[in-house]
Every structure is written in structure tokens, then in C-alpha cells.
Design a protein around this motif. Structure first.
Motif, mmCIF file in Angstrom:
data_model
loop_
_atom_site.group_PDB
_atom_site.id
_atom_site.type_symbol
_atom_site.label_atom_id
_atom_site.label_comp_id
_atom_site.label_asym_id
_atom_site.label_seq_id
_atom_site.Cartn_x
_atom_site.Cartn_y
_atom_site.Cartn_z
ATOM 1 N N ILE A 284 -25.934 -1.937 41.195
ATOM 2 C CA ILE A 284 -26.421 -3.308 41.019
ATOM 3 C C ILE A 284 -27.134 -3.800 42.270
ATOM 4 O O ILE A 284 -28.212 -4.409 42.197
ATOM 5 N N THR A 285 -26.541 -3.549 43.419
ATOM 6 C CA THR A 285 -27.078 -4.096 44.667
ATOM 7 C C THR A 285 -28.213 -3.258 45.247
ATOM 8 O O THR A 285 -29.042 -3.767 46.006
ATOM 9 N N GLY A 286 -28.260 -1.981 44.900
ATOM 10 C CA GLY A 286 -29.278 -1.109 45.450
ATOM 11 C C GLY A 286 -29.126 -0.885 46.947
ATOM 12 O O GLY A 286 -30.102 -0.596 47.645
ATOM 13 N N THR A 287 -27.873 -1.003 47.419
ATOM 14 C CA THR A 287 -27.600 -0.840 48.846
ATOM 15 C C THR A 287 -26.743 0.392 49.077
ATOM 16 O O THR A 287 -26.431 1.130 48.150
ATOM 17 N N ASP B 57 -24.466 -9.730 48.015
ATOM 18 C CA ASP B 57 -23.599 -10.730 47.376
ATOM 19 C C ASP B 57 -24.352 -11.424 46.234
ATOM 20 O O ASP B 57 -23.814 -11.618 45.134
ATOM 21 N N GLU B 58 -25.583 -11.823 46.516
ATOM 22 C CA GLU B 58 -26.375 -12.525 45.501
ATOM 23 C C GLU B 58 -26.625 -11.625 44.290
ATOM 24 O O GLU B 58 -26.540 -12.072 43.135
ATOM 25 N N ALA B 59 -26.910 -10.362 44.538
ATOM 26 C CA ALA B 59 -27.155 -9.425 43.430
ATOM 27 C C ALA B 59 -25.915 -9.264 42.554
ATOM 28 O O ALA B 59 -26.012 -9.250 41.318
ATOM 29 N N LEU B 60 -24.752 -9.153 43.179
ATOM 30 C CA LEU B 60 -23.516 -9.017 42.404
ATOM 31 C C LEU B 60 -23.249 -10.270 41.574
ATOM 32 O O LEU B 60 -22.887 -10.182 40.390
ATOM 33 N N LEU B 61 -23.413 -11.434 42.174
ATOM 34 C CA LEU B 61 -23.164 -12.683 41.453
ATOM 35 C C LEU B 61 -24.080 -12.813 40.243
ATOM 36 O O LEU B 61 -23.665 -13.319 39.196
ATOM 37 N N VAL C 274 -21.366 1.381 51.828
ATOM 38 C CA VAL C 274 -20.678 0.499 52.770
ATOM 39 C C VAL C 274 -21.030 -0.960 52.504
ATOM 40 O O VAL C 274 -20.154 -1.839 52.455
ATOM 41 N N ASN C 275 -22.309 -1.250 52.297
ATOM 42 C CA ASN C 275 -22.729 -2.625 52.053
ATOM 43 C C ASN C 275 -22.205 -3.146 50.720
ATOM 44 O O ASN C 275 -21.864 -4.328 50.596
ATOM 45 N N ALA C 276 -22.141 -2.276 49.722
ATOM 46 C CA ALA C 276 -21.594 -2.676 48.426
ATOM 47 C C ALA C 276 -20.118 -3.041 48.576
ATOM 48 O O ALA C 276 -19.659 -4.058 48.027
ATOM 49 N N TYR C 277 -19.370 -2.225 49.328
ATOM 50 C CA TYR C 277 -17.956 -2.512 49.561
ATOM 51 C C TYR C 277 -17.783 -3.844 50.290
ATOM 52 O O TYR C 277 -16.895 -4.639 49.979
ATOM 53 N N ARG C 278 -18.623 -4.081 51.270
ATOM 54 C CA ARG C 278 -18.516 -5.326 52.027
ATOM 55 C C ARG C 278 -18.762 -6.531 51.115
ATOM 56 O O ARG C 278 -18.062 -7.555 51.211
ATOM 57 N N ALA C 279 -19.743 -6.421 50.252
ATOM 58 C CA ALA C 279 -20.028 -7.512 49.325
ATOM 59 C C ALA C 279 -18.865 -7.732 48.363
ATOM 60 O O ALA C 279 -18.469 -8.869 48.087
ATOM 61 N N LEU C 280 -18.312 -6.642 47.850
ATOM 62 C CA LEU C 280 -17.150 -6.754 46.961
ATOM 63 C C LEU C 280 -15.982 -7.426 47.663
ATOM 64 O O LEU C 280 -15.296 -8.282 47.085
#
Length: 396
Positions: free
Chosen positions: A339-342, A318-322, A345-351
Motif C-alpha cells: 500500500i505504502t510503496g515504501t 501514514d497517509e497512504a495507510l489511512l 522498515v518504513n511500513a513497520y514504522r507507519a503501522l
């Protein structure tokens, strides 16, 4: 100061096909407008015009120095603002949701594709002007980019017109036209002359850009797309002369706020009243630069606002996306993962978390290419356009 007026000349009208109304079919002569050659003319503003010109230069320099140098996303933001407003003058308005989908590679309407093409053309012209002299090939290349989404227009893009065109009036002939540009046989020489004028370094910068724009619109060298390329010409000259290094002055929003006034001032230029058009552009530059500073301040505050809203964990996706939303306000899952380097699944969750928080908005629900946009960034695009419009109309 004195500036030569355009001349009018009677010409035979010999179309290949007689179409339209009886009056269209019976037309035998037209009156074309012949712009003067300006390549070697001098121009020095005085009085009220000189003061407006100086204030405009200061306003642009303040915007560039205050925000252009350290708020990197402002450059792309102002490019989008200028291109979208310029498209709206040509009655092309997809809305920012459709624009965002097209920008993100999703399914796009024809209007959205045209607005994206306007951005691409403006970028091409400004970038080229920042690295050397402005050439006719620069303009032709930008025109090809601008017209690319239209299959029929694209076939004749990137070339100087070889037919007579006109503004207003009939679809078939120049009868009752608002303006009839010079005949095609004169256009190459007029454009060569304009390129000489645009590359001079002994003219007041903003006046040079304004006069080059007015001359370009008077020549109307393309069958279509003259408005957008002509307005991009202003930004290109400002970059060529070094007044701007990163930012683009969103002048089209001021022109959009009162198109009748804009076209009226072009008419004044054609009647030899160059001072009127220079003062108009200078005043518009002051209003747009000041409004852009307000938008820059608003954009700079967004990341902290987003963090207060979401309260992301340190080093989280979340912090990386912001941290990247100002630079990348339109993104898909692949971009988010980079962007997140994850994991995906984790990128989708953050989005999804940022969407639930109201920071992102889903523009396309396509399973293949879901697209998100930072709502606040695009809301600020609308806010900037509205602010420029208000400043412009309040000071008429």
C-alpha cells in the motif's frame, strides 16, 4: 394470500444401528414433513404485507443508491456483517479479534475458520447470481466452501443428503424432534422445483427471496449447513433480480436479534401462512437497511477522523495507510508495504505509529505474520449488529 401448507406423512424408521435411549431404540415410525412444490405458484402480497414489501424495496434501493455506488468498502463490510451474524444463529461466534486473525492468515480457531468460510460461501453465491441464473451447482459449491474447515463434514459436503435429518430432539433418532424434513428420496425433485421458483422474474422480488428461503429451510437439503446457505440464498436472489448490485442486506442480524420469532415465522410458512413470513422478512429488511445507512455514514466519516487524529505528512506512509484502511481493515506488514510503496522498515514504522494512535490494533504478535486491524471498522460491525437488534426488538 393462499399458500399450500406442508403435509405430514408417517414413514417407517429403519436405522442401520439402534442407539440412544430405550425410546430411541424402540422407535419404528416417524412423521416427516412434505413441503409443497412451489415452482409454478403465484404470489402477490396485498394490504399490510404489500405496503411493507414496497417500503422494504425502497429501503434497499436507497441504501444501494446512496452508499453502495460510491462507498466501495461498504460492500465488504456488509458481507462480513451478514456472514458473521448468520454464523451466530448457528451458535458459531469467534469474536472479531479471532475473525480478524483468521481473515489475515494468522492462527485461527475452528469457529473463526467457520466464520471465514461463511463469508466465502456467501460471496460465491452472490457473485454467481449476479452473472446468470441460480443453479443447484451454485448452492452445492457454496456448501463445499462453507463446510471446508470441518474435516468430517467436508467429506459429505456439496451433495444433497441421502439420509433422514431432523431439528432438535435426540441425537440418534427424530423422536421429539422440532421439525423432521422430507425423506431423502424426495429432496432432489423438491430442490429442482425450488431452483425453478428462484429463477422466475414474474414474482415480487423480496417476496420471492423470502419464500425461497423458507422453502429451502423446509427441504433442509444438506446434512449440515442449511441455515447459512439458506440465508445466503436470500442475498443471491436479490442480486439475481437486480435489486442489489454491490451491497448485501444484513438480514441475519435481524433474525439473530430474536431467533424464536424467526423460527416461529418459518413455522407459519409451513402451516400455509406465507404472508406472515414475507411480512417478517420485509420488515426486517427495512430495519437492517436503515441501520446499514447509519453505519455507511459512520464509515464514510472515519478517514477524516483518522487524519485529524494522526495529522500525517503529505505523501507519507501514514497517509497512504489511512487512505486504504476502509478497503483493507485487516493487514500485515507485506500488505502495508504494498500500500505504502515504501521499505519494510518504513511500513513497520507507519503501522506502529497508527497503533500508538489507537487507529490500529495488533491482533497477532506472531513474528512471522503480525496482523493489524482498524479498530473503528470492526467496532462499527458490532454497532451495526446492536442497532439492528434494537430496531428489530423495538418494533415487535
Amino acid at each position: 394470500m393462499d399458500w399450500p401448507a406442508h403435509r405430514r406423512e408417517r414413514r417407517d424408521w429403519n436405522p442401520r444401528h439402534r442407539q440412544g435411549s430405550r425410546a430411541d431404540r424402540a422407535l419404528e415410525h416417524i412423521e416427516v414433513t412434505l413441503p409443497p412444490f412451489i415452482g409454478t405458484l403465484t404470489y402477490e402480497p396485498s394490504g399490510v404485507v404489500a405496503r411493507a414489501h414496497e417500503a422494504a424495496i425502497i429501503a434497499v434501493a436507497r441504501l444501494e443508491a446512496g452508499y453502495g455506488d460510491h462507498l466501495a468498502p461498504l460492500a465488504d463490510f456488509l458481507l462480513r456483517s451478514e456472514s458473521v451474524a448468520s454464523s451466530k444463529i448457528e451458535h458459531i461466534d469467534a469474536g472479531w479479534h479471532a475473525f480478524g486473525r483468521a481473515f489475515g492468515g494468522g492462527k485461527a480457531s475452528n469457529e473463526a475458520k467457520s466464520q471465514i468460510a461463511a463469508v466465502t460461501a456467501l460471496v460465491a453465491m452472490v457473485d454467481a447470481a449476479g452473472t446468470g441464473i441460480i443453479t443447484l451447482d451454485n448452492l452445492l459449491g457454496a456448501h463445499r466452501l462453507l463446510m471446508a474447515p470441518d474435516y468430517y463434514a467436508a467429506r459429505d459436503s456439496g451433495t444433497i443428503r441421502d439420509v433422514q435429518n431432523w431439528i432438535g430432539g435426540s441425537d440418534y433418532t427424530p423422536i421429539d424432534a422440532l421439525y423432521v424434513p422430507p425423506p431423502p428420496d424426495l429432496v432432489p425433485e423438491l430442490m429442482d422445483d425450488l431452483i425453478v421458483f428462484a429463477n422466475r422474474t414474474d414474482l415480487p422480488i423480496l417476496a420471492q427471496a423470502a419464500l425461497a428461503h423458507a422453502q429451502f429451510e423446509s427441504i433442509h437439503p444438506f446434512v449440515d449447513g442449511n441455515g447459512s446457505i439458506g440465508r445466503a440464498f436470500i442475498s443471491a436472489i436479490l442480486r439475481r433480480r437486480g435489486l442489489t448490485r454491490r451491497i448485501t442486506v444484513p438480514l441475519a442480524s435481524a433474525m439473530l436479534a430474536d431467533t424464536s420469532r424467526y423460527f416461529g415465522k418459518l413455522g407459519a410458512y409451513r402451516n400455509g401462512r406465507a404472508d406472515e413470513f414475507v411480512e417478517y422478512v420485509a420488515t426486517a429488511t427495512i430495519h437492517t437497511s436503515e441501520a446499514a445507512q447509519d453505519s455507511a455514514r459512520a464509515l464514510a466519516e472515519l478517514p477524516d477522523h483518522w487524519r485529524r487524529t494522526v495529522k500525517p505528512r503529505t505523501n507519507s506512509a501514514d497517509e497512504a495507510l489511512l487512505a486504504h484502511l476502509l478497503d483493507t481493515p485487516i493487514l500485515n506488514a507485506d500488505t502495508a508495504q504494498q500500500i505504502t510503496g515504501t521499505t519494510d522498515v518504513n511500513a513497520y514504522r507507519a503501522l506502529n505509529r497508527l497503533t500508538d494512535a489507537g487507529i490500529l490494533e495488533v491482533l497477532s504478535e506472531s513474528k512471522r505474520n503480525r496482523i493489524w486491524a482498524a479498530t473503528d471498522v470492526f467496532a462499527e460491525l458490532d454497532a451495526l449488529s446492536a442497532a439492528i437488534g434494537k430496531r428489530t426488538t423495538d418494533h415487535l
